[in-house]
Design a protein around this motif. Structure first.
Motif, PDB file in Angstrom:
ATOM      1  N   THR A 182       7.480   3.236  -8.973  1.00 48.46           N
ATOM      2  CA  THR A 182       8.656   2.577  -8.389  1.00 48.46           C
ATOM      3  C   THR A 182       8.703   2.469  -6.854  1.00 48.46           C
ATOM      4  O   THR A 182       8.461   3.821  -6.582  1.00 48.46           O
ATOM      5  N   PRO A 183       8.619   1.534  -6.170  1.00 45.62           N
ATOM      6  CA  PRO A 183       8.784   1.732  -4.639  1.00 45.62           C
ATOM      7  C   PRO A 183      10.102   2.268  -4.147  1.00 45.62           C
ATOM      8  O   PRO A 183      10.904   2.455  -4.890  1.00 45.62           O
ATOM      9  N   PRO A 184       9.925   3.294  -3.172  1.00 44.50           N
ATOM     10  CA  PRO A 184      11.022   3.799  -2.689  1.00 44.50           C
ATOM     11  C   PRO A 184      11.903   2.954  -2.157  1.00 44.50           C
ATOM     12  O   PRO A 184      11.714   1.712  -1.777  1.00 44.50           O
ATOM     13  N   ALA A 185      13.162   3.599  -1.902  1.00 43.67           N
ATOM     14  CA  ALA A 185      14.410   2.625  -1.478  1.00 43.67           C
ATOM     15  C   ALA A 185      14.339   2.274  -0.148  1.00 43.67           C
ATOM     16  O   ALA A 185      14.946   1.440   0.486  1.00 43.67           O
ATOM     17  N   GLN A 186      13.595   3.134   0.954  1.00 41.97           N
ATOM     18  CA  GLN A 186      13.509   3.106   2.134  1.00 41.97           C
ATOM     19  C   GLN A 186      12.060   3.039   2.640  1.00 41.97           C
ATOM     20  O   GLN A 186      11.174   3.618   1.934  1.00 41.97           O
ATOM     21  N   ASP A 187      11.856   2.623   3.824  1.00 46.40           N
ATOM     22  CA  ASP A 187      10.381   2.401   4.422  1.00 46.40           C
ATOM     23  C   ASP A 187       9.827   3.893   4.555  1.00 46.40           C
ATOM     24  O   ASP A 187      10.118   4.689   5.338  1.00 46.40           O
ATOM     25  N   PRO A 188       8.930   4.592   3.957  1.00 47.68           N
ATOM     26  CA  PRO A 188       8.438   5.788   4.067  1.00 47.68           C
ATOM     27  C   PRO A 188       7.670   5.990   5.530  1.00 47.68           C
ATOM     28  O   PRO A 188       8.038   7.194   6.086  1.00 47.68           O
ATOM     29  N   LEU A 189       7.242   4.922   6.107  1.00 50.45           N
ATOM     30  CA  LEU A 189       6.545   5.075   7.181  1.00 50.45           C
ATOM     31  C   LEU A 189       7.694   5.014   8.839  1.00 50.45           C
ATOM     32  O   LEU A 189       7.339   5.128   9.748  1.00 50.45           O
ATOM     33  N   GLN A 190       9.085   4.708   8.250  1.00 54.57           N
ATOM     34  CA  GLN A 190      10.079   4.498   9.266  1.00 54.57           C
ATOM     35  C   GLN A 190      10.015   6.083  10.003  1.00 54.57           C
ATOM     36  O   GLN A 190      10.607   6.403  11.010  1.00 54.57           O
ATOM     37  N   VAL A 220      -0.564   3.644  -0.446  1.00 55.06           N
ATOM     38  CA  VAL A 220      -0.065   4.739  -1.253  1.00 55.06           C
ATOM     39  C   VAL A 220       1.090   5.407  -0.460  1.00 55.06           C
ATOM     40  O   VAL A 220       2.053   5.858  -0.824  1.00 55.06           O
ATOM     41  N   LYS A 221       0.951   5.621   0.990  1.00 58.50           N
ATOM     42  CA  LYS A 221       1.860   5.761   1.658  1.00 58.50           C
ATOM     43  C   LYS A 221       3.193   5.045   1.783  1.00 58.50           C
ATOM     44  O   LYS A 221       4.333   5.542   1.862  1.00 58.50           O
ATOM     45  N   LEU A 222       2.880   3.878   1.340  1.00 60.04           N
ATOM     46  CA  LEU A 222       4.176   3.000   1.365  1.00 60.04           C
ATOM     47  C   LEU A 222       4.709   3.097   0.051  1.00 60.04           C
ATOM     48  O   LEU A 222       5.756   2.516  -0.273  1.00 60.04           O
ATOM     49  N   GLY A 223       4.294   3.804  -0.951  1.00 59.09           N
ATOM     50  CA  GLY A 223       4.759   4.160  -2.358  1.00 59.09           C
ATOM     51  C   GLY A 223       4.335   2.876  -3.267  1.00 59.09           C
ATOM     52  O   GLY A 223       5.173   2.732  -4.164  1.00 59.09           O
ATOM     53  N   LEU A 224       3.402   2.183  -2.885  1.00 52.58           N
ATOM     54  CA  LEU A 224       3.118   1.208  -3.813  1.00 52.58           C
ATOM     55  C   LEU A 224       2.033   1.255  -4.718  1.00 52.58           C
ATOM     56  O   LEU A 224       1.695   0.401  -5.717  1.00 52.58           O
ATOM     57  N   LEU A 225       1.204   2.444  -4.475  1.00 52.44           N
ATOM     58  CA  LEU A 225       0.032   2.856  -5.353  1.00 52.44           C
ATOM     59  C   LEU A 225      -0.005   4.456  -5.585  1.00 52.44           C
ATOM     60  O   LEU A 225       0.620   4.959  -4.934  1.00 52.44           O
ATOM     61  N   ARG A 226      -0.118   4.746  -6.593  1.00 46.42           N
ATOM     62  CA  ARG A 226      -0.522   6.243  -6.857  1.00 46.42           C
ATOM     63  C   ARG A 226      -1.687   6.738  -6.148  1.00 46.42           C
ATOM     64  O   ARG A 226      -2.768   6.149  -6.197  1.00 46.42           O
ATOM     65  N   GLY A 227      -1.764   7.814  -5.942  1.00 49.34           N
ATOM     66  CA  GLY A 227      -2.946   8.305  -5.142  1.00 49.34           C
ATOM     67  C   GLY A 227      -3.880   8.547  -5.923  1.00 49.34           C
ATOM     68  O   GLY A 227      -5.159   8.394  -5.543  1.00 49.34           O
ATOM     69  N   LYS A 228      -3.732   8.986  -6.981  1.00 49.75           N
ATOM     70  CA  LYS A 228      -4.881   9.158  -8.115  1.00 49.75           C
ATOM     71  C   LYS A 228      -5.836   8.008  -8.344  1.00 49.75           C
ATOM     72  O   LYS A 228      -7.015   7.945  -8.283  1.00 49.75           O
ATOM     73  N   SER A 229      -4.827   6.922  -8.878  1.00 56.17           N
ATOM     74  CA  SER A 229      -5.595   5.471  -9.182  1.00 56.17           C
ATOM     75  C   SER A 229      -6.169   4.898  -7.855  1.00 56.17           C
ATOM     76  O   SER A 229      -7.058   4.289  -8.051  1.00 56.17           O
ATOM     77  N   ALA A 230      -5.557   5.067  -6.632  1.00 57.11           N
ATOM     78  CA  ALA A 230      -5.879   4.552  -5.432  1.00 57.11           C
ATOM     79  C   ALA A 230      -7.451   5.169  -5.247  1.00 57.11           C
ATOM     80  O   ALA A 230      -8.342   4.482  -4.866  1.00 57.11           O
ATOM     81  N   THR A 231      -7.346   6.518  -5.394  1.00 58.03           N
ATOM     82  CA  THR A 231      -8.650   7.180  -5.130  1.00 58.03           C
ATOM     83  C   THR A 231      -9.806   6.728  -5.932  1.00 58.03           C
ATOM     84  O   THR A 231     -11.021   6.345  -5.587  1.00 58.03           O
ATOM     85  N   ILE A 232      -9.706   6.425  -7.349  1.00 61.42           N
ATOM     86  CA  ILE A 232     -10.635   6.146  -8.295  1.00 61.42           C
ATOM     87  C   ILE A 232     -10.882   4.554  -7.894  1.00 61.42           C
ATOM     88  O   ILE A 232     -12.074   4.247  -7.951  1.00 61.42           O
ATOM     89  N   SER A 234       3.522  -6.525  -1.972  1.00 63.53           N
ATOM     90  CA  SER A 234       4.174  -6.922  -0.806  1.00 63.53           C
ATOM     91  C   SER A 234       5.519  -7.355  -1.083  1.00 63.53           C
ATOM     92  O   SER A 234       6.465  -7.617   0.123  1.00 63.53           O
ATOM     93  N   ARG A 235       5.936  -7.786  -2.339  1.00 62.14           N
ATOM     94  CA  ARG A 235       7.170  -8.412  -2.553  1.00 62.14           C
ATOM     95  C   ARG A 235       8.125  -7.371  -3.451  1.00 62.14           C
ATOM     96  O   ARG A 235       9.072  -7.625  -3.910  1.00 62.14           O
ATOM     97  N   ALA A 236       7.342  -6.142  -3.467  1.00 64.81           N
ATOM     98  CA  ALA A 236       8.037  -5.173  -4.577  1.00 64.81           C
ATOM     99  C   ALA A 236       9.576  -4.794  -4.121  1.00 64.81           C
ATOM    100  O   ALA A 236      10.262  -4.408  -4.885  1.00 64.81           O
ATOM    101  N   THR A 237       9.726  -4.684  -2.857  1.00 63.92           N
ATOM    102  CA  THR A 237      11.074  -4.205  -2.441  1.00 63.92           C
ATOM    103  C   THR A 237      11.388  -4.764  -1.028  1.00 63.92           C
ATOM    104  O   THR A 237      10.760  -5.281  -0.488  1.00 63.92           O
ATOM    105  N   PRO A 238      12.811  -4.971  -0.784  1.00 62.11           N
ATOM    106  CA  PRO A 238      13.030  -5.879   0.521  1.00 62.11           C
ATOM    107  C   PRO A 238      12.713  -5.330   1.679  1.00 62.11           C
ATOM    108  O   PRO A 238      12.334  -6.211   2.552  1.00 62.11           O
TER     109      PRO A 238
END
Length: 749
Positions: free
Chosen positions: A263-271, A505-517, A576-580
């Motif tokens: 589930t995408p985070p409510a706020q931009d993690p990179l802010q 992954v940092k944006l919360g759109l992918l899980r780290g484990k699945s992204a690694t694989i 890219s359209r998962a969250t505002p």
């Protein structure tokens, strides 16, 4: 054993096996390359050329631009002829005329078809029979062939001078007057041209009707036609492609997407990301990226226009100041430089972002590297100008002038300087990543792959230092493609995949484990074909059947991961359209999407169009290869470089408004413009050239007679709409970046 560990072991085994084969074939090439004789002598004892003449001739050819003015063995520029194919045809025609005069007393053109066939049958063994004497290290030619060689040499000495008799040819070839100002140098260059043509026409020892270049180019007059290996391995190439696509599709259906997305985070993690001083210092790199990109476009338009006016641009005698071989040198070199600069700056930016650590003196290192970059660009380009204008001399050309090898043509001093700069970059990125490498979490493998690709980028450019001034041309081509194919197309690709996966992954759109694989699997699939696929560039560069077989097989597998690229692009779009708040990253992601599209079209469809041995036999050095080159180099690596740059700029200026209209206009103009260039000019021109080669021989498709036809001129002019649209996109991108610094407006949300 975990799946991640198994993938790492698989990747290690793949790379070890692939590079072992690469080195084995390199050693084989050294032992089987066309021999360079100490002397070329006539039957009457006259010495036509010496080894010193051939070596000096190659130096002269390199100093005037080398592969940037015509081509040798199909590698190089497209406007002037392929000199080896052109010499082979002219020498054969001269022999036919001399034989006809000697045996019938009539000109060859005046004979009927039956008599012509008899003359051809008599001339063919004169060219195809290998008269190289290994014991004496000399080539012996008949007195008639010596006369033909002298006739062709006289023609070339005239073309490369300012002789009024060949002025029209120089215009057609986009050559400046007095291209080679010294008469002795002109004669020496004919020795090099003769030797390259000899290798394409004479039979390799131990083979019947197969030259050192696997019968390239197609020349019906002497029976130079595709070998059986060309057909056999082209067929297997298609089978490997179909099988690979099937296996990948099965894997995708069986394993991909089985894990639910987070589930995408409510706020931009990179802010909340802290922008360190060294990260801020990367901004100037992106200004240079835009400046080099604009210069590259201007030089590209100038280079294309030479195809119409030859020595002028709208009446201005530009060839006297910036000849074609120079504008093309700078155009191709700038393409690599600005794209590489964007990627390198991304590495410097993202290192501290990943680890959260700013090493001591990191900013000073970033600034020092930037100064080195500017010195390399200015110094190497100045050296190339002095070389091409024949103001440097041969003594210093290799080190400070023009090496003549496409994409790696800056002087050796500047090459070594750039290699040292890449080692500095590797050190800066590595020390910033080190704290993240020591952490054991779900991101460890992605960070590890990013670090390993950084090491590879830093070290593999060193392959460009593996040849010397007098190295055999086949050996140079072998190492040159290590740089152009493995460095640019291989390890930069792995670097980019790792960076983008980390960002998602940092944006919360992918899980780290699945992204690694996914990243490790994608890297294995890509490098399976990508490493040994390099040999498809070397089918006709003096290699044996083993290189043709491996190149055909593995270059087909390069296309396999591209077959499903559309599905990945769709997923990227969905993310890219998962969250505002993802709207902040819309345009970087759009450029990533464009990368996926051109990966499929430019690298995949147009790449496979020219990859099989039988296809490349007829298409090498024609506009169909340029079609693949343009759509793959900019469409994939350029678009990706722009996307990475925009992502970094988003972080450097987080509170500044992004002018949506400028970026939208830039994105669509660049993509539409690139498409128009390919569809209106490169594709139809390439098809016409292919038809001409099939009907008359390779030489004809590259000749002034064919390239000066009205339809070719029209197709060159048809490139202007695409160029204008593309240029408008680049200007909008530049204006967007300038506004972010010169007239920034703070975002209201």
């Amino acid at each position: 054993m975990s799946i991640t560990k198994r993938l790492w072991l698989g990747l290690g085994a793949l790379l070890a096996a692939s590079f072992a084969v690469m080195l084995w074939l390199g050693v084989d090439l050294i032992h089987t390359a066309p021999p360079i004789p100490d002397r070329v002598v006539a039957a009457n004892g006259q010495t036509l050329y010496t080894r010193a003449d051939i070596d000096r001739g190659r130096q002269v050819w390199q100093s005037i631009g080398g592969q940037q003015l015509g081509s040798i063995w199909g590698h190089g520029a497209l406007v002037a002829p392929d000199w080896s194919a052109d010499w082979l045809h002219r020498e054969t025609e001269a022999l036919l005329e001399l034989q006809a005069r000697g045996s019938t007393g009539q000109s060859y053109a005046s004979l009927d078809d039956g008599e012509k066939a008899k003359i051809q049958a008599a001339v063919k063994p004169m060219v195809r029979t290998n008269t190289y004497d290994a014991a004496k290290n000399e080539i012996v030619v008949s007195d008639m062939r010596a006369q033909a060689i002298s006739m062709v040499a006289a023609h070339y000495e005239s073309v490369f001078s300012n002789d009024p008799a060949t002025h029209e040819l120089r215009e057609a070839y986009a050559m400046r007057e007095n291209t080679v100002s010294d008469g002795d140098n002109r004669r020496a260059m004919t020795a090099f041209f003769f030797w390259t043509a000899w290798a394409t026409g004479t039979d390799r020892p131990g083979y019947e009707n197969r030259s050192y270049t696997n019968n390239w180019p197609y020349e019906p007059l002497i029976g130079n036609k595709p070998t059986s290996d060309n057909f056999i391995w082209s067929m297997f190439s298609l089978l490997f492609l179909i099988g690979g696509v099937g296996l990948l599709a099965w894997h995708y259906a069986a394993y991909h997407g089985k894990e639910e997305l987070p589930t995408p985070p409510a706020q931009d993690p990179l802010q909340s990301l802290t922008i360190t001083p060294s990260m801020k210092a990367t901004a100037k790199y992106f200004w240079v990226v835009v400046a080099l990109f604009l210069c590259q476009i201007l030089l590209g338009a100038t280079t294309a226009h030479f195809q119409v006016e030859g020595q002028e641009a709208y009446g201005f005698k530009i060839a006297e100041i910036l000849p074609y071989s120079l504008t093309r040198s700078w155009h191709t070199q700038l393409a690599v430089l600005w794209i590489a600069t964007a990627w390198l700056a991304t590495g410097l930016y993202i290192g501290p972002a990943i680890s959260g650590h700013e090493p001591k003196y990191q900013r000073a290192g970033v600034n020092f590297l930037f100064a080195c970059l500017l010195i390399i660009v200015v110094g190497s380009f100045a050296g190339q100008w002095f070389a091409v204008m024949q103001k440097m001399g041969l003594k210093y050309n290799f080190w400070f002038g023009h090496q003549g090898w496409e994409y790696t043509d800056i002087g050796r001093f500047w090459q070594a300087f750039l290699f040292v700069g890449l080692l500095v970059w590797l050190t800066l990125v590595g020390r910033a990543l080190w704290p993240a490498l020591k952490r054991k979490d779900e991101m460890s493998s992605i960070v590890g792959l990013l670090f390993l690709s950084t090491i590879a980028i830093g070290l593999f450019y060193g392959a460009g230092l593996m040849w010397g001034e007098n190295s055999h041309i086949s050996v140079v081509e072998y190492w040159r493609w290590w740089v152009v194919h493995l460095w640019v197309e291989g390890f930069f690709e792995v670097f980019a995949v790792a960076v983008m996966s980390f960002l998602f992954v940092k944006l919360g759109l992918l899980r780290g484990k699945s992204a690694t694989i996914n990243v490790l699997f994608a890297t294995i699939v890509y490098l399976t074909g990508g490493v040994l696929g390099m040999f498809h560039h070397l089918y006709f560069a003096g290699t044996t059947t083993a290189a043709v077989a491996l190149g055909a097989t593995f270059s087909a597998l390069e296309v396999v991961p591209l077959a499903l690229i559309g599905l990945e692009a769709y997923e990227t779009w969905s993310h890219s359209r998962a969250t505002p708040w993802m709207a902040r990253y819309k345009w970087p992601i759009m450029f990533f999407l464009a990368t996926s599209f051109w990966n499929l079209v430019g690298a995949g469809l147009f790449g496979f169009l020219v990859n099989t041995p039988i296809a490349l036999y007829y298409m090498q050095g024609m506009n169909l290869t340029a079609l693949h080159g343009h759509t793959a180099l900019f469409g994939v690596y350029g678009m990706l470089g722009i996307g990475l740059m925009l992502f970094c700029l988003r972080g450097l200026k987080p509170q500044v408004q992004w002018p949506e209209g400028l970026l939208r206009g830039a994105f669509w103009s660049l993509n539409i413009g690139l498409g128009l260039m390919g569809l209106l000019t490169l594709l139809p021109m390439g098809v016409l050239q292919l038809n001409a080669a099939l009907d008359h021989g390779y030489w004809f498709a590259r000749s002034a007679e064919f390239m000066n036809r009205p339809i070719i001129d029209m197709l060159v002019w048809m490139r202007m709409p695409g160029d204008l649209v593309f240029s408008a996109g680049a200007l909008m991108l530049a204006l967007f970046i300038a506004r972010k610094w010169l007239k920034p407006k703070l975002a209201t949300d």
